[in-house]
Scaffold this active site. Sequence first.
Site, PDB file in Angstrom:
ATOM      1  CD  GLU A   4      34.179 -15.619 114.477  1.00 14.84           C
ATOM      2  OE1 GLU A   4      34.548 -14.950 115.467  1.00 14.84           O
ATOM      3  OE2 GLU A   4      33.851 -16.821 114.551  1.00 14.84           O
ATOM      4  N   GLY A  30      26.569 -13.988 116.577  1.00 15.17           N
ATOM      5  CA  GLY A  30      25.631 -15.032 116.182  1.00 15.17           C
ATOM      6  C   GLY A  30      24.506 -15.249 117.173  1.00 15.17           C
ATOM      7  CG  ASP A  50      32.480 -22.986 118.499  1.00 12.72           C
ATOM      8  OD1 ASP A  50      32.915 -22.977 119.660  1.00 12.72           O
ATOM      9  OD2 ASP A  50      33.214 -23.183 117.512  1.00 12.72           O
TER      10      ASP A  50
END
Length: 172
Positions: A4, A30, A50
């Site tokens: 993150e 990431g 994501d």
Amino acid sequence: RLFELHPQDFTALAQLFAKDHRVKVEKQDGLHALKSVLPPPSRRALVLIDPPYELADEYRQVVSALKDALQRFPIGTYMVWYPLLENAEAKRLPQKLEALKCASTLRAELRVRTASRRSDLTSGGLYGSGLFVINPPWTLEASLQEVMPCLVELLGQDAGAAYTLESQDSVR
């Protein structure tokens, strides 16, 4: 492994998993870090991608990172979350992921309302979410067949609420 970049989200993740020594939270991108962790020693992994999709280039970066990851670890399970938005990059992403020509894929999209081109907060913007899965677990499609109609009923905001569930399996 959790990656993150956003400082507040990183802190929240680090605090959430601080007592679980099986989980390592790292403050880095990431998509770039993926190279360093594939293939995993166990030869089994689920990779959830994501990104925030705040910059148009992030869509390209997702496809590029996934191509590289599949070369390094073709048997892994990869899940890519994406927003359903009325912009060209967002609309092209599922097709670009399908173009990777993986042996087995599953695409699930949940639309909670009718898409709108208006830019105000009540009518424009995000109208749903998608999940593109490469090498999905064999029970995932059946589970989603059960749950997606319930999600449409529970989360739907107007007559545009619906779902899409498509799989491709060149192995079958």
